[in-house]
Design an enzyme around this catalytic site. Sequence first.
Site, mmCIF file in Angstrom:
data_model
loop_
_atom_site.group_PDB
_atom_site.id
_atom_site.type_symbol
_atom_site.label_atom_id
_atom_site.label_comp_id
_atom_site.label_asym_id
_atom_site.label_seq_id
_atom_site.Cartn_x
_atom_site.Cartn_y
_atom_site.Cartn_z
ATOM 1 N N LYS A 32 -12.794 15.718 -3.775
ATOM 2 C CA LYS A 32 -12.528 16.964 -3.573
ATOM 3 C C LYS A 32 -13.268 17.527 -2.520
ATOM 4 O O LYS A 32 -14.396 17.818 -2.683
ATOM 5 C CB LYS A 32 -12.506 17.737 -4.820
ATOM 6 C CG LYS A 32 -11.880 19.111 -4.730
ATOM 7 C CD LYS A 32 -11.826 19.829 -5.935
ATOM 8 C CE LYS A 32 -11.236 21.358 -5.704
ATOM 9 N NZ LYS A 32 -11.125 21.949 -7.039
ATOM 10 N N TYR A 87 0.811 -1.281 -0.030
ATOM 11 C CA TYR A 87 0.061 0.031 -0.013
ATOM 12 C C TYR A 87 0.907 1.055 0.075
ATOM 13 O O TYR A 87 0.593 2.105 -0.542
ATOM 14 C CB TYR A 87 -0.867 0.107 1.342
ATOM 15 C CG TYR A 87 -1.861 -0.967 1.227
ATOM 16 C CD1 TYR A 87 -2.794 -1.399 0.192
ATOM 17 C CD2 TYR A 87 -2.100 -1.922 2.676
ATOM 18 C CE1 TYR A 87 -3.546 -2.253 0.234
ATOM 19 C CE2 TYR A 87 -3.178 -2.869 2.569
ATOM 20 C CZ TYR A 87 -3.437 -3.229 1.486
ATOM 21 O OH TYR A 87 -4.639 -4.086 1.460
ATOM 22 N N LEU A 91 -10.277 16.377 -11.945
ATOM 23 C CA LEU A 91 -9.978 15.034 -11.055
ATOM 24 C C LEU A 91 -10.035 14.001 -11.932
ATOM 25 O O LEU A 91 -9.196 12.837 -11.866
ATOM 26 C CB LEU A 91 -11.494 14.988 -10.182
ATOM 27 C CG LEU A 91 -11.581 16.186 -9.260
ATOM 28 C CD1 LEU A 91 -12.744 15.833 -8.350
ATOM 29 C CD2 LEU A 91 -10.199 16.269 -8.096
ATOM 30 N N GLU A 92 -10.499 14.157 -13.127
ATOM 31 C CA GLU A 92 -10.388 12.959 -14.232
ATOM 32 C C GLU A 92 -9.238 12.697 -14.470
ATOM 33 O O GLU A 92 -8.606 11.686 -14.673
ATOM 34 C CB GLU A 92 -11.317 13.236 -15.470
ATOM 35 C CG GLU A 92 -12.765 13.165 -15.126
ATOM 36 C CD GLU A 92 -13.498 14.358 -14.463
ATOM 37 O OE1 GLU A 92 -14.690 14.435 -14.723
ATOM 38 O OE2 GLU A 92 -12.588 15.384 -14.199
#
Length: 90
Positions: A64, A18, A37-38
């Site tokens: 966000k 992780y 954001l994409e």
Amino acid sequence: MDLRAAGKTDNISDTVSYADIYRISKDVLEGQPQNLLESVAQLIASATLAKFPQISAVRVKVGKPHVAVHGPLDYLGVEIFRYRSTDVPN
């Protein structure tokens, strides 16, 4: 990625850390600014698939918390799924 071996052995070498995934996400978020954001999600997905050939698909969710939308919400965001080109479902 198939996690059966990691589940049986309890050995980090049979999975992806992780911490490694976190570093990829951190590098993208602290790197070149993105408008969407994409775009952030796509960069994280692409980098993850490029660095770890044992991963066949990735889901990235980016939220966000502070947005210019009036109303009761915790955040707005996107979630994408990306597959290796040979693993694309029909």
